[in-house]
Enzyme design. Structure first.
Site, PDB file in Angstrom:
ATOM      1  N   ILE A 139       0.870  -1.166   0.000  1.00 55.55           N
ATOM      2  CA  ILE A 139       0.000   0.000   0.000  1.00 55.55           C
ATOM      3  C   ILE A 139       0.913   1.224   0.000  1.00 55.55           C
ATOM      4  O   ILE A 139       2.077   1.146   0.399  1.00 55.55           O
ATOM      5  CB  ILE A 139      -0.987   0.033   1.190  1.00 55.55           C
ATOM      6  CG1 ILE A 139      -0.260  -0.086   2.533  1.00 55.55           C
ATOM      7  CG2 ILE A 139      -2.035  -1.045   1.045  1.00 55.55           C
ATOM      8  CD1 ILE A 139      -1.195  -0.026   3.732  1.00 55.55           C
ATOM      9  N   ASP A 140       0.385   2.348  -0.450  1.00 53.02           N
ATOM     10  CA  ASP A 140       1.211   3.549  -0.594  1.00 53.02           C
ATOM     11  C   ASP A 140       1.698   4.077   0.745  1.00 53.02           C
ATOM     12  O   ASP A 140       1.120   3.783   1.796  1.00 53.02           O
ATOM     13  CB  ASP A 140       0.412   4.656  -1.299  1.00 53.02           C
ATOM     14  CG  ASP A 140      -0.050   4.254  -2.688  1.00 53.02           C
ATOM     15  OD1 ASP A 140       0.648   3.431  -3.308  1.00 53.02           O
ATOM     16  OD2 ASP A 140      -1.097   4.752  -3.127  1.00 53.02           O
ATOM     17  N   LYS A 141       2.723   4.893   0.693  1.00 52.12           N
ATOM     18  CA  LYS A 141       3.325   5.478   1.893  1.00 52.12           C
ATOM     19  C   LYS A 141       2.291   6.130   2.798  1.00 52.12           C
ATOM     20  O   LYS A 141       2.279   5.906   4.011  1.00 52.12           O
ATOM     21  CB  LYS A 141       4.384   6.506   1.473  1.00 52.12           C
ATOM     22  CG  LYS A 141       4.994   7.290   2.638  1.00 52.12           C
ATOM     23  CD  LYS A 141       5.942   8.352   2.133  1.00 52.12           C
ATOM     24  CE  LYS A 141       6.465   9.221   3.280  1.00 52.12           C
ATOM     25  NZ  LYS A 141       7.361  10.298   2.789  1.00 52.12           N
ATOM     26  N   THR A 143      -0.967   5.763   2.738  1.00 51.22           N
ATOM     27  CA  THR A 143      -2.137   4.926   3.012  1.00 51.22           C
ATOM     28  C   THR A 143      -1.829   4.088   4.243  1.00 51.22           C
ATOM     29  O   THR A 143      -0.778   3.464   4.331  1.00 51.22           O
ATOM     30  CB  THR A 143      -2.441   4.005   1.817  1.00 51.22           C
ATOM     31  OG1 THR A 143      -2.709   4.800   0.661  1.00 51.22           O
ATOM     32  CG2 THR A 143      -3.639   3.120   2.106  1.00 51.22           C
ATOM     33  N   ARG A 240      -7.068   5.476  -5.862  1.00 54.81           N
ATOM     34  CA  ARG A 240      -6.780   6.894  -6.106  1.00 54.81           C
ATOM     35  C   ARG A 240      -7.073   7.277  -7.555  1.00 54.81           C
ATOM     36  O   ARG A 240      -7.669   8.323  -7.832  1.00 54.81           O
ATOM     37  CB  ARG A 240      -5.316   7.175  -5.748  1.00 54.81           C
ATOM     38  CG  ARG A 240      -4.993   6.948  -4.276  1.00 54.81           C
ATOM     39  CD  ARG A 240      -3.502   6.909  -4.013  1.00 54.81           C
ATOM     40  NE  ARG A 240      -2.868   8.198  -4.295  1.00 54.81           N
ATOM     41  CZ  ARG A 240      -1.547   8.382  -4.275  1.00 54.81           C
ATOM     42  NH1 ARG A 240      -0.733   7.375  -4.010  1.00 54.81           N
ATOM     43  NH2 ARG A 240      -1.055   9.573  -4.531  1.00 54.81           N
TER      44      ARG A 240
END
Length: 307
Positions: A139-141, A143, A240
């Protein structure tokens, strides 16, 4: 010298160059970007720049040269982990906002991988190599939320197969801009690299893969909507990109959403709330849930009071 080369085109004027690069490159910290500028590795319209505070104009072209490390050794770090579940095969952790999942250019310390290497010692799958031991999905930084970690190759192969079959439950909660009038919907649009900016993802027919996101409205706040998103597929930045595509970008998302918002938060308000999978060894279905982080809940509390 080996280099990794990135090219960016500025679409909106007024932002500082160090902020723009840090927001549009996945991984490097702002301090690392500032060092690249100071060392002459950033070109603006073909010329080296001397100030990290350089203001950008629409149409500016930025070229970033990042020296590749000759040898990368990832060190275990004693970083606290929010462990939701653990056994001999699987580790489920609740990743905080702001933590990168695995080391990348300009970000070799303080990642989730550094933390799980310390916690698990040598009990991690090796399938994804030294950079991403045990990492099955990301998962993104910015998130927050649940991630499953494979502690051996058998577990990794099983969890990866379940991801490929789209049988893993992945439910996210997000705050998006604007009022979503329908109570629920499905976004089935292919996602690939943005042809105009290779560092972003986009809904595109060129070099893309199928992507399906199911969304459901949880709460409405007039100019904002709280939604639940279930993933069928797991493309990079999928929620996103898909929510921005239907004109409801995530609050705090400077890459796919507006640069300015009445809600001032750093990073998108997106939380991986639920994850469910069949245990690699027993075949038993297991499901875990986590609470949204404080910064997210504070925004919701403020919106509820205003409503």
């Amino acid at each position: 010298m080996n280099e990794v080369r990135y090219n960016l085109i500025v679409e909106e004027a007024g932002e500082r160059i160090d902020l723009f690069i840090a927001n549009n490159l996945e991984g490097p910290s702002r301090s690392f970007v500032q060092k690249l500028i100071a060392d002459g590795f950033v070109l603006l319209n073909g010329e080296k720049i001397s100030s990290k505070k350089e203001k950008l104009k629409e149409g500016d072209e930025i070229e970033i040269l990042i020296p590749e490390p000759e040898e990368l050794k990832i060190e275990p770090e004693d970083i606290p982990l929010d462990i939701v579940y653990e056994d001999e095969d699987v580790l489920v952790v609740n990743k905080p906002r702001g933590m990168v999942v695995h080391p990348a250019v300009g970000n070799y310390q303080g990642t989730l991988v550094n933390a799980i290497m310390y916690h698990c010692k040598d009990r991690l799958s090796s399938i994804n190599g030294v950079i991403r031991p045990g990492i099955v999905h990301r998962i993104d930084k910015d998130t927050s939320g649940l991630l499953m970690i494979a502690k051996n190759d058998m577990a990794h192969e099983s969890l990866s197969a379940q991801l490929k079959e789209h049988s893993i439950t992945r439910t996210y909660v997000a705050l998006v801009h604007n009022n979503i009038t329908s109570d629920k919907g499905v976004i089935s649009e292919p996602i690939g690299r943005d042809p105009k900016n290779r560092l972003r993802m986009a809904v595109t027919s060129v070099g893309s893969k199928p992507a399906v996101t199911h969304y459901e409205v949880l709460e409405r706040f007039g100019q904002y909507t709280l939604v639940k998103c279930n993933l069928e597929t797991g493309r990079t930045h999928q929620i996103r990109v898909h929510m921005a595509y239907i004109k409801h970008p995530l609050v705090g998302d400077l890459v796919y959403g507006p640069k300015k918002s009445k809600i001032n938060v750093e990073g998108q308000l997106l939380h991986a709330k639920v994850i469910g999978f069949k245990h690699p060894r027993t075949g038993e279905y297991m499901e875990f849930s986590s609470e949204i982080p404080e910064v997210f809940s504070q925004v919701l509390d403020r919106l509820r009071k205003e409503k």
